[in-house]
Design a protein around this motif. Structure first.
Motif, PDB file in Angstrom:
ATOM      1  N   SER A 141      38.066  44.258  45.597  1.00 17.88           N
ATOM      2  CA  SER A 141      37.281  44.629  44.412  1.00 17.88           C
ATOM      3  C   SER A 141      38.127  45.370  43.393  1.00 17.88           C
ATOM      4  CB  SER A 141      36.083  45.489  44.822  1.00 17.88           C
ATOM      5  OG  SER A 141      35.200  44.773  45.650  1.00 17.88           O
ATOM      6  N   ALA A 142      38.982  46.275  43.881  1.00 14.40           N
ATOM      7  CA  ALA A 142      39.812  47.066  42.972  1.00 14.40           C
ATOM      8  C   ALA A 142      40.913  46.234  42.337  1.00 14.40           C
ATOM      9  CB  ALA A 142      40.413  48.252  43.728  1.00 14.40           C
ATOM     10  N   THR A 143      41.427  45.244  43.055  1.00 14.77           N
ATOM     11  CA  THR A 143      42.571  44.482  42.554  1.00 14.77           C
ATOM     12  C   THR A 143      42.170  43.162  41.903  1.00 14.77           C
ATOM     13  OG1 THR A 143      42.870  43.386  44.693  1.00 14.77           O
ATOM     14  CG2 THR A 143      44.046  45.458  44.355  1.00 14.77           C
ATOM     15  N   GLY A 144      40.902  42.757  42.066  1.00 14.54           N
ATOM     16  CA  GLY A 144      40.478  41.469  41.520  1.00 14.54           C
ATOM     17  C   GLY A 144      41.035  40.285  42.285  1.00 14.54           C
ATOM     18  N   LEU A 145      41.413  40.509  43.550  1.00 13.92           N
ATOM     19  CA  LEU A 145      42.017  39.450  44.357  1.00 13.92           C
ATOM     20  C   LEU A 145      41.042  38.293  44.554  1.00 13.92           C
ATOM     21  CD1 LEU A 145      44.653  38.909  46.064  1.00 13.92           C
ATOM     22  CD2 LEU A 145      43.329  39.698  48.044  1.00 13.92           C
TER      23      LEU A 145
END
Length: 377
Positions: free
Chosen positions: A68-72
């Motif tokens: 979620s934080a990295t947009g993976l």
């Protein structure tokens, strides 16, 4: 190379026996080996893959946790002899950590966004037709001798799971004969006890002397709690003084809800419903009554009265290596939801749950005339 290129330049590649991970800045590529591994890492159905059975590398687990934080984003492939077959984009479903090594992810489920057609599914997860399926001899023992029917069912369906020797743990109070026999049959086969509804081990039975669980009503005098519903934490109670007592649900409604069958037959039903919930080869859908009728038409109805859980008219049907629960009427929900005012009734719609002993048993159900919500065949 095309599969790895999806992860971008400089991707970290981690390879295990049945799966490779290529982790880039904004994309993780998951490359699976073909094959049917119900308890391992593989394509499990037309719309889901599972990563388990071997530790998920810590780098891959951390990348998934931080998605979620990295947009993976995630992309899947299956490695075939002629090249990698693209599964397309994947979406994270759920995960849990290892008990032994909490820093490692033990399981991760991913949704295949673009559902695979069955011809491609058969390439990446071929199904071998079973030559040996359990017969239905146990059904002929119903409704007259449900204890013998249960024993015969377990001996055929769980023949590859050895039964434990010795006497089961002792209960704080004497138990009726059907429950004692259930414990003997289930010894060493813990999945028979558990499910969404769980039969407590004999030494975990609760009496009126126990403090109530959080959110529970107290156990009425003279009754004991022999099971729980793990989803909503209501209790399953009996009167141990009766040779084959009624089964009551405590905490579902303002008053105890009484099952239609006594304990001996209820335990048979409990095992059958759990088969539809706990086996790796399963299917489920919400359908009309007519669609359900057509699905079970070639099957044999279990000659017991409908259960009151998971819906108030839950009937069971069986074939060789197959159990189907057709759940109609109001849904079982905690507290007063069983009253006429609050019960949820979907009218003509009912839920069907299917469990099979082998994946090949589900093959005839691939095109049932409705869309499966989940399907493992």
């Amino acid at each position: 190379m095309t599969a790895l290129a999806e992860a971008g330049p400089g991707a970290v590649v981690l390879t295990l026996d049945t799966v490779s991970y290529a982790i880039g800045l904004d994309t993780m590529v998951i490359i699976l080996e073909p094959g049917d591994r119900p308890d391992g890492t593989a394509v499990q159905s037309a719309d889901e893959i599972a990563l388990r059975g071997e530790p998920i590398p810590i780098e891959a687990g951390l990348a998934i946790d931080r998605r979620s934080a990295t947009g993976l984003r995630f992309v899947g492939f299956v490695r075939l002899a002629e090249g990698c077959l693209p599964l397309g984009p994947l979406e994270f479903l759920c995960s849990w950590q290892s008990f032994e090594r909490p820093e490692l992810m033990a399981y991760c489920g991913m949704k295949i966004v673009n559902r695979l057609p069955f011809d491609l599914l058969d390439l990446v997860r071929p199904v071998v037709r079973s030559q040996h399926l359990p017969d239905l001899g146990w059904v002929t023992l119903l409704p007259g001798d449900p204890v013998a029917a249960l024993r015969a069912f377990v001996d055929t369906w769980y023949a590859d799971v050895p039964s434990a020797t010795g006497e089961p743990a002792s209960s704080p109070v004497p138990l009726p004969a059907p429950l004692n026999e259930f414990y003997r049959v289930a010894a060493g086969r813990n999945s028979i006890l558990s499910g969404v509804n769980e039969v407590l081990a004999a030494d975990k039975v609760r009496t009126a002397d126990h403090d109530p669980f959080d959110g529970w009503q107290p156990v009425p005098d003279g009754l004991i709690v022999v099971g729980t519903n793990l989803a909503t934490e209501w209790g399953i109670a009996i009167d141990p003084a009766q040779p084959d007592p009624q089964v009551l649900y405590l905490g579902v409604a303002d008053e105890p809800v009484v099952e239609r069958e006594p304990l001996s037959a209820y335990l048979m039903q409990h095992v059958l419903v759990n088969v539809t919930r706990t086996l790796p080869f399963h299917a489920s859908a919400e359908v009309t009554a007519e669609q359900a009728r057509r699905l079970v038409e070639p099957l044999r109805r279990v000659p017991l009265r409908p259960m009151r859980w998971p819906r108030d008219e839950t009937s069971l049907y069986v074939g060789s290596g197959l159990v189907v629960a057709v759940c109609a009427g109001p849904q079982a929900q905690p507290r007063s939801a069983w009253s006429a005012r609050e019960a949820k009734d979907d009218g003509d719609l009912c839920e069907i749950m299917v469990g099979a002993i082998d994946r090949s048993v589900l093959l005839p159900m691939r095109e049932p005339g409705f869309e499966w919500a989940s399907f493992g065949g």
